[in-house]
Structure formats: structure tokens, C-alpha cells
Design a protein around this motif. Structure first.
Motif, short mmCIF file in Angstrom:
data_model
loop_
_atom_site.label_atom_id
_atom_site.label_comp_id
_atom_site.label_asym_id
_atom_site.label_seq_id
_atom_site.Cartn_x
_atom_site.Cartn_y
_atom_site.Cartn_z
N LYS A 87 0.66 -1.29 -0.09
CA LYS A 87 0.01 0.11 -0.10
C LYS A 87 1.07 1.24 0.18
CE LYS A 87 -4.10 2.09 2.35
NZ LYS A 87 -4.91 1.98 0.86
N VAL A 88 0.58 2.17 -0.84
CA VAL A 88 1.22 3.56 -0.79
C VAL A 88 0.26 4.76 -0.51
CG1 VAL A 88 3.17 2.80 -2.57
CG2 VAL A 88 0.97 3.29 -3.59
N LYS A 89 0.59 5.89 -0.15
CA LYS A 89 0.02 6.69 -0.08
C LYS A 89 -0.37 7.66 -1.53
CE LYS A 89 1.04 7.61 4.67
NZ LYS A 89 1.39 8.30 5.70
N GLN A 90 0.55 7.40 -2.23
CA GLN A 90 0.25 8.18 -3.68
C GLN A 90 1.11 7.56 -4.45
OE1 GLN A 90 1.50 11.97 -2.35
NE2 GLN A 90 3.50 11.89 -3.18
N TRP A 91 0.72 7.81 -5.85
CA TRP A 91 1.22 7.12 -7.12
C TRP A 91 2.59 7.54 -7.35
CZ3 TRP A 91 -2.61 5.78 -11.41
CH2 TRP A 91 -3.32 4.78 -11.36
N LYS A 92 3.70 6.92 -7.73
CA LYS A 92 4.86 7.51 -8.51
C LYS A 92 4.36 8.33 -9.79
CE LYS A 92 7.97 4.39 -6.43
NZ LYS A 92 8.65 5.41 -5.64
N THR A 93 5.08 9.44 -10.24
CA THR A 93 4.49 10.20 -11.34
C THR A 93 5.70 10.03 -12.51
OG1 THR A 93 5.78 12.14 -10.59
CG2 THR A 93 3.37 11.92 -9.86
N GLY A 94 6.40 8.99 -12.38
CA GLY A 94 7.57 8.99 -13.44
C GLY A 94 6.85 8.46 -14.54
N PHE A 95 5.93 7.53 -14.77
CA PHE A 95 5.20 7.28 -16.09
C PHE A 95 4.64 8.39 -16.76
CE2 PHE A 95 1.37 7.48 -13.22
CZ PHE A 95 0.55 8.31 -14.04
N TYR A 96 4.16 9.48 -15.93
CA TYR A 96 3.61 10.74 -16.54
C TYR A 96 4.40 11.39 -17.02
CZ TYR A 96 0.90 15.02 -16.63
OH TYR A 96 0.22 15.91 -16.97
N TYR A 97 5.87 11.72 -16.78
CA TYR A 97 6.75 12.62 -17.05
C TYR A 97 7.60 11.74 -18.10
CZ TYR A 97 5.82 15.66 -13.43
OH TYR A 97 5.13 16.79 -12.81
N ILE A 98 7.65 10.39 -18.19
CA ILE A 98 7.93 9.77 -19.43
C ILE A 98 7.33 10.03 -20.74
CG2 ILE A 98 8.58 7.26 -20.27
CD1 ILE A 98 8.98 6.51 -17.53
N ALA A 99 5.84 9.74 -20.54
CA ALA A 99 5.05 10.18 -21.54
C ALA A 99 5.17 11.47 -22.10
CB ALA A 99 3.56 9.69 -21.05
N LYS A 100 5.42 12.33 -21.20
CA LYS A 100 5.28 13.60 -21.58
C LYS A 100 6.68 14.02 -22.31
CE LYS A 100 3.88 18.14 -19.31
NZ LYS A 100 2.51 17.90 -20.07
N GLU A 101 7.77 13.62 -21.85
CA GLU A 101 9.13 13.56 -22.39
C GLU A 101 9.34 12.84 -23.94
OE1 GLU A 101 13.13 14.89 -23.05
OE2 GLU A 101 11.75 15.64 -21.47
N ALA A 102 8.74 11.79 -23.86
CA ALA A 102 8.56 11.02 -25.09
C ALA A 102 7.54 11.37 -26.43
CB ALA A 102 8.46 9.61 -24.73
N GLN A 103 6.66 12.20 -25.71
CA GLN A 103 5.56 12.89 -26.30
C GLN A 103 4.78 11.51 -26.95
OE1 GLN A 103 7.07 15.42 -29.30
NE2 GLN A 103 7.32 17.10 -27.88
N VAL A 104 4.28 10.63 -25.91
CA VAL A 104 3.34 9.54 -26.24
C VAL A 104 2.36 9.36 -25.41
CG1 VAL A 104 5.35 8.21 -27.35
CG2 VAL A 104 4.83 7.94 -24.85
N PRO A 105 1.29 8.90 -25.87
CA PRO A 105 0.04 9.01 -24.91
C PRO A 105 0.05 7.68 -23.78
CG PRO A 105 -0.62 7.59 -26.83
CD PRO A 105 0.95 8.45 -27.06
N ILE A 106 -0.71 7.91 -22.82
CA ILE A 106 -0.91 7.04 -21.77
C ILE A 106 -2.17 6.17 -21.84
CG2 ILE A 106 -0.97 6.71 -19.44
CD1 ILE A 106 0.49 9.41 -18.91
N GLU A 109 -1.30 20.21 -19.89
CA GLU A 109 -0.32 21.02 -19.13
C GLU A 109 -0.74 21.06 -17.52
OE1 GLU A 109 2.02 22.91 -20.54
OE2 GLU A 109 1.76 22.20 -22.23
N SER A 110 -1.84 20.46 -17.34
CA SER A 110 -2.12 20.30 -15.89
C SER A 110 -2.24 19.04 -15.52
CB SER A 110 -3.59 20.92 -15.71
OG SER A 110 -4.18 20.46 -14.35
N ILE A 111 -1.06 18.56 -14.76
CA ILE A 111 -0.90 17.29 -14.06
C ILE A 111 -2.22 17.11 -12.96
CG2 ILE A 111 0.59 17.91 -12.27
CD1 ILE A 111 2.06 15.33 -12.45
N ASN A 112 -2.77 17.89 -12.27
CA ASN A 112 -3.86 17.96 -11.52
C ASN A 112 -4.80 17.45 -12.14
OD1 ASN A 112 -2.24 18.23 -9.19
ND2 ASN A 112 -2.57 20.55 -9.48
N SER A 113 -5.27 17.91 -13.36
CA SER A 113 -6.56 17.48 -14.43
C SER A 113 -6.20 16.15 -14.88
CB SER A 113 -6.49 18.57 -15.42
OG SER A 113 -7.58 18.14 -16.21
#
Length: 183
Positions: free
Chosen positions: A113-132, A154-158
């Protein structure tokens, strides 16, 4: 192998599939919940049901003798988690260099159990310009659910609100270990 996988998944296990995998060459696939080692084997089965190739990363110790050859053959790539390396840039660079890759990651980063997700996947997709593409292993409903492909905004929160809505009411094998995504 495809027909056998479908028989096992639908008939023997009694699971369903909701959604279809997008016809895209490159993406990040996030799979949650990841609460058990059995999730890996469910992932291997569903890739045969879908007749799609998926890649994954794992701790480097998994890729040593005697099983290393198997994990590589299955699309695995070792990651050294002991070094202070830039995992995001390394993965994004890898994606840019190949013609086809569906890089599968568990955003919880662990089966605990974790309190929050890691965001690496998000930044990999953003940097590589690929969808999730979001994939839910819902043991409560005995189904695997697949989303459309989402590009980062442009909004990680959204974006995380979209992910949260997708995974709402999803139950992992160890139901107490799943955390709905948050930052």
C-alpha cells in the motif's frame, strides 16, 4: 496461443474484458492495482488474449540467472534501482529510439500500500510525447478494463483526475493495498 489464452481467461477464469487496446505504435501503459505477484501472470495472459506485445521494466535482480532470459524474452528490460540515475529520461530516450513499444509500468511502484502514485510514468509520456493507456486489473468484478489513449496536458492535476475517475471502484487482489491515484 491466442485461442488458448482466450479460453483460459474467459472460460476457465470467468473474466471479462472492457474496452479495446488502441491501435498505436508507442505508449505508456499503466496497470493498476498492482497488489500481488499474480498480477504479472495476469498481465502475461491478457497480452496473449489481446494478441499485443507489451514491454515492462523490472528490478535488475529479476534478470539474473536462472530466469533472466525468460523475462527478456517476455519483453522485459532491467532497471538498476540502486543507482541515482534518471529513469524518466532513460525510458523516454528508449521510446524515441524504437519504432514500436508499449511500455507497461505499475504507478504504485510496489505491491504494498502506498499513499500516492509515483509520477514517473507521467513524465516519461510527456518527455517522449506519447500517450498513456490506463489498464485496470479489477479482481472484484473479474475484469480487465482498458482506456482510450490520453496525452498529457498542461495540468498534471487535471490529468490525475481523469486517472482517478477511471480507477474508481477498482479492487485489487489484495484490496487493502490499492490506493486511488493522487499526487
Amino acid at each position: 496461443m491466442h485461442q488458448l489464452a482466450k479460453f483460459i481467461y474467459y472460460k476457465l477464469m470467468g473474466w471479462n474484458l472492457v474496452g479495446t487496446f488502441p491501435k498505436i505504435d508507442k505508449c505508456i501503459v499503466i496497470v493498476a492495482p498492482h497488489t500481488s505477484n499474480l498480477d504479472f501472470f495476469l498481465g502475461l495472459l491478457i497480452r496473449r488474449v489481446l494478441n499485443e506485445e507489451f514491454n515492462f521494466v523490472g528490478k535488475s535482480s529479476l534478470f539474473k540467472w536462472p530466469y533472466g532470459w525468460y523475462f527478456r524474452w517476455m519483453g522485459g528490460m532491467p532497471v538498476d534501482r540502486t543507482k541515482n540515475n534518471n529513469f524518466v529520461l532513460a525510458c523516454a530516450d528508449l521510446i524515441k529510439k524504437v519504432d514500436r513499444i508499449h511500455l507497461t509500468l505499475a504507478p504504485e511502484g510496489t505491491r504494498k500500500k502506498v499513499k500516492q502514485w509515483k509520477t514517473g510514468f507521467y513524465y516519461i509520456a510527456k518527455e517522449a510525447q506519447v500517450p498513456i493507456v490506463l489498464v485496470a486489473f479489477d479482481y472484484g468484478k473479474k475484469q480487465i478494463k482498458i482506456s482510450d489513449a490520453y496525452y498529457t496536458s498542461e495540468s498534471i492535476n487535471s490529468d490525475f483526475e481523469t486517472y482517478k475517475a477511471f480507477y474508481k471502484n477498482t479492487i485489487g487482489l489484495r484490496k487493502d493495498n490499492f490506493t486511488i491515484p493522487s499526487l
